[in-house]
Design an enzyme around this catalytic site. Structure first.
Site, PDB file in Angstrom:
ATOM      1  N   SER A 175      23.700 -19.351 -21.957  1.00 20.79           N
ATOM      2  CA  SER A 175      22.325 -18.561 -22.808  1.00 20.79           C
ATOM      3  C   SER A 175      21.001 -18.589 -22.811  1.00 20.79           C
ATOM      4  O   SER A 175      21.142 -17.060 -21.952  1.00 20.79           O
ATOM      5  CB  SER A 175      22.670 -20.272 -23.672  1.00 20.79           C
ATOM      6  OG  SER A 175      21.805 -20.277 -24.560  1.00 20.79           O
ATOM      7  N   ASP A 421      28.658 -17.889 -32.676  1.00 24.25           N
ATOM      8  CA  ASP A 421      27.854 -18.735 -31.999  1.00 24.25           C
ATOM      9  C   ASP A 421      26.337 -19.205 -33.319  1.00 24.25           C
ATOM     10  O   ASP A 421      26.443 -17.964 -33.859  1.00 24.25           O
ATOM     11  CB  ASP A 421      27.373 -17.616 -31.432  1.00 24.25           C
ATOM     12  CG  ASP A 421      26.405 -18.188 -30.091  1.00 24.25           C
ATOM     13  OD1 ASP A 421      25.822 -19.639 -30.396  1.00 24.25           O
ATOM     14  OD2 ASP A 421      26.690 -18.503 -29.045  1.00 24.25           O
ATOM     15  N   HIS A 449      28.725 -22.301 -27.827  1.00 23.63           N
ATOM     16  CA  HIS A 449      27.664 -21.455 -27.169  1.00 23.63           C
ATOM     17  C   HIS A 449      28.344 -22.171 -25.862  1.00 23.63           C
ATOM     18  O   HIS A 449      27.703 -21.976 -24.732  1.00 23.63           O
ATOM     19  CB  HIS A 449      27.107 -21.670 -28.058  1.00 23.63           C
ATOM     20  CG  HIS A 449      26.144 -21.309 -27.159  1.00 23.63           C
ATOM     21  ND1 HIS A 449      25.296 -20.087 -27.098  1.00 23.63           N
ATOM     22  CD2 HIS A 449      24.575 -21.797 -26.833  1.00 23.63           C
ATOM     23  CE1 HIS A 449      24.461 -19.521 -26.414  1.00 23.63           C
ATOM     24  NE2 HIS A 449      24.232 -21.015 -25.769  1.00 23.63           N
TER      25      HIS A 449
END
Length: 472
Positions: A175, A421, A449
Site C-alpha cells: 500500500s 482495489d 487491498h
C-alpha cells in the site's frame, strides 16, 4: 524535469542491537538508529528509528560449535515498508512475509517509518510544546521522501564495507509502502536491487483531487454491495443515526474520550476495501442496533469496536498527512480533497450541512478518506486541528517523484495489483506500471487491498513467480 531534492545521506548511527530467538527457528534482532530530522540540516535535531531484523536461527549442536550468524548476516536484505501512512510494523514472527522470505534466503528488516511505531512516534503530547507553525514544519518532514532518506541512511549503516550488488537491498512495499518505493526509485535507485509491491502502484501522476474523484464512485459501489448483502442494515444504520441525531444532540461519547457522530459512524466503511470487511461492519452495526433495542441506548460494549476501524488517535500521521502524500511538488494544496469531492457526489449528502431523512435512501459509507470533522471527533486529533488546517492549505510541497527517472528505471519491479482495489485506483495503477520501466504486474479481480494478509500464500507465490519465471 521536476525531481525531489537531493541531500547528502550520512550513514545512520547504530544506537543499540539486541537479539533473541523466537518460535519458528527465528532470530529476532531489535535495532535502533539515529538519523537527522531534516537531511538539509544534518547537524540539527535528530530522530530515532526502530527496526526488527529476522533471520533463520539454528542452535549449535555442541558447546563451542559456531552458529549460522555469520552466514545469515551475509544474506541479502529485504526491507518491508508498511502501509498507511502512519502505521508501525508488527513483529516479524507475526508477519506473513517473514518465513517465505527467509525460505528464499533473504534476511528480513522491518523498519518503522519515522513518526510511526517506535520510530520517534508522532503524538499530540510530544508536539504540545511547539507552536502551530512549528508543528507544521515538523510534520512536513514525515512524508515518503524522508522515509527514503532514512532507509538509505540505515542501508549505509548495515551494509558498510559491502560493494556492488552486495551493498544494495530489496524492498517490499504494501500500500503506502509502495508510495515510498516509488520515491525510492526516483531518488536513490542506486541502493536498490529489486522492488516488490502489493497494492502499492502509487498514482505518481495524480493529485488528491484526481485520486478521490476516481475512488469515491468505487466506495459508493461498495456501499451498494454491502446493503445488497445485508438489506436489513439500511434500516439498522438509519435507526442508529437517528438515535445519535435525536437523542444525543448529534454526539455520543465514546469510551476513549472521542465522540460518535453520524459522519464518524459512516467512516467505518474504510473496512470495505479488505477481505472480510462487509462482515466486520455488519457485526458492528448489529451490536449497536442490539444495544438500542435492548437498552434504548448505545452501551459501552457496543461502542468500543467502532474505535478500532480508524485508530487515528494512536496513528496521527495517517490522518494529518494522508492527503499530503498526493502532493507532488509546489502549486497544489490538498485543501481537504475528500471533503470537497465528496460534497459533490450524490451519494454523500451527509458531508454537507443538510438535514438527513430515511426517505433519501440508504446512508452510504465513506472509505479511506480524511475529513475535517475527524479533527473534532478524535481527542488526540482535536489538539492538532490548527496544524491540520494549515497543512491542508499548504501548497509549497517538495517533489516526491521524478517521472523522468521512473521512465528510465533499471531496477526490477514486481507488483501485485487489484482490479477492485477501493484504496488504489486500478486505472491509475496501470498508468504507473506503464510509466515505470521494467515493471511486471500480476493483476487480479479476486483479491482486495489486504490480500497480503488475507491471501498471503497466493500473493507471494505470484510475486516470486514474476521474479523467477520468464515469458517466451
Amino acid at each position: 524535469m521536476p525531481h525531489p531534492k537531493q541531500h547528502p545521506i550520512p550513514p545512520a548511527t547504530l544506537l543499540s542491537s539486541a537479539s533473541h530467538p523466537a518460535p519458528g527457528q527465528l532470530l529476532i534482532t531489535e535495532l535502533t538508529f539515529r538519523v537527522p530530522l531534516d537531511y538539509a540540516q544534518p547537524d540539527g535535531q535528530h530522530v530515532t528509528l526502530f527496526a526488527r531484523r529476522a533471520q533463520k536461527y539454528t542452535r549449535p549442536l555442541t558447546k563451542g560449535d559456531g552458529d549460522e550468524s555469520d552466514e545469515e548476516n551475509s544474506k541479502p536484505y529485504i526491507v518491508y515498508l508498511e502501509g498507511g501512512p502512519g502505521f508501525g510494523n508488527r513483529a516479524p514472527q507475526d508477519h506473513p512475509l517473514t518465513r517465505p522470505a527467509l525460505t528464499r534466503s533473504y534476511q528480513v528488516l522491518m523498519l518503522d517509518h519515522r513518526g510511526t511505531g517506535m520510530s520517534t512516534p508522532v503524538g499530540a503530547e510530544m508536539l504540545a510544546h511547539k507552536s502551530t507553525d512549528e508543528q507544521v514544519e515538523y510534520l512536513k518532514l514525515m512524508r515518503q521522501d524522508n522515509t527514503v532518506r532514512d532507509c538509505e541512511a540505515v542501508r549505509k549503516c548495515l551494509l558498510e564495507g559491502h560493494k556492488g550488488d552486495e551493498a544494495k537491498w530489496s524492498i517490499f512495499g504494501q500500500s503506502y509502502g509502495g508510495f515510498v518505493a516509488m520515491s525510492y526509485l526516483s531518488m536513490h535507485p542506486e541502493g536498490l536491487k529489486e522492488v516488490y509491491l502489493t497494492g502499492g502502484l502509487a498514482p505518481v501522476k495524480r493529485n488528491a483531487d484526481e485520486v478521490y474523484t476516481a475512488v469515491l464512485p468505487r466506495v459508493a459501489k461498495r456501499s451498494e454491495e454491502y446493503y445488497a448483502k445485508f438489506p436489513e442494515d439500511v434500516k439498522n444504520v438509519w435507526d442508529i443515526a437517528n438515535y445519535i441525531i435525536e437523542k444525543k444532540g448529534g454526539k455520543v461519547a465514546l469510551p476513549s474520550g472521542g465522540v460518535l457522530t453520524v459522519a464518524r459512524l459512516l467512516t467505518i466503511g474504510i473496512a470495505f476495501g479488505g477481505h472480510g470487511g462487509f462482515d466486520g461492519v455488519h457485526s458492528t452495526i448489529l451490536q449497536l442496533k442490539n444495544s438500542l433495542d435492548t437498552f434504548g441506548f448505545l452501551a459501552r460494549a457496543s461502542l468500543a469496536p467502532l474505535e478500532s476501524y480508524t485508530p487515528f488517535d494512536t496513528n496521527i500521521i495517517y490522518a494529518i498527512l494522508h492527503e499530503a502524500i498526493y502532493c507532488n511538488g509546489p502549486g497544489y494544496a490538498s485543501n481537504w480533497a475528500s471533503q470537497r469531492i465528496g460534497e459533490q457526489h450524490p451519494s454523500y449528502p451527509w458531508l454537507k450541512e443538510t438535514k438527513l431523512s430515511p426517505s433519501d435512501g440508504p446512508l452510504y459509507f465513506s472509505g479511506e478518506n480524511i475529513f475535517p470533522f475527524d479533527f473534532e471527533t478524535y481527542p488526540e486529533l482535536s489538539e492538532l486541528r490548527a496544524a491540520a488546517h494549515k497543512l491542508a492549505k499548504f501548497d509549497q510541497w517538495e517533489y516526491l517523484y521524478d517521472l523522468e527517472q521512473l521512465s528510465r528505471n533499471e531496477v526490477p519491479v514486481y507488483a501485485a495489483s487489484y482490479v477492485d482495489d477501493m484504496y488504489v485506483d486500478s486505472d491509475f495503477a496501470r498508468e504507473t506500471a506503464r510509466l515505470v520501466k521494467g515493471t511486471k504486474v500480476f493483476e487480479t479481480n479476486v483479491m482486495y487491498h489486504n490480500a497480503l494478509r488475507a491471501k498471503a500464500d497466493e500473493v507471494l507465490q505470484q510475486l516470486f513467480n514474476l521474479r523467477d519465471d520468464v515469458m517466451d
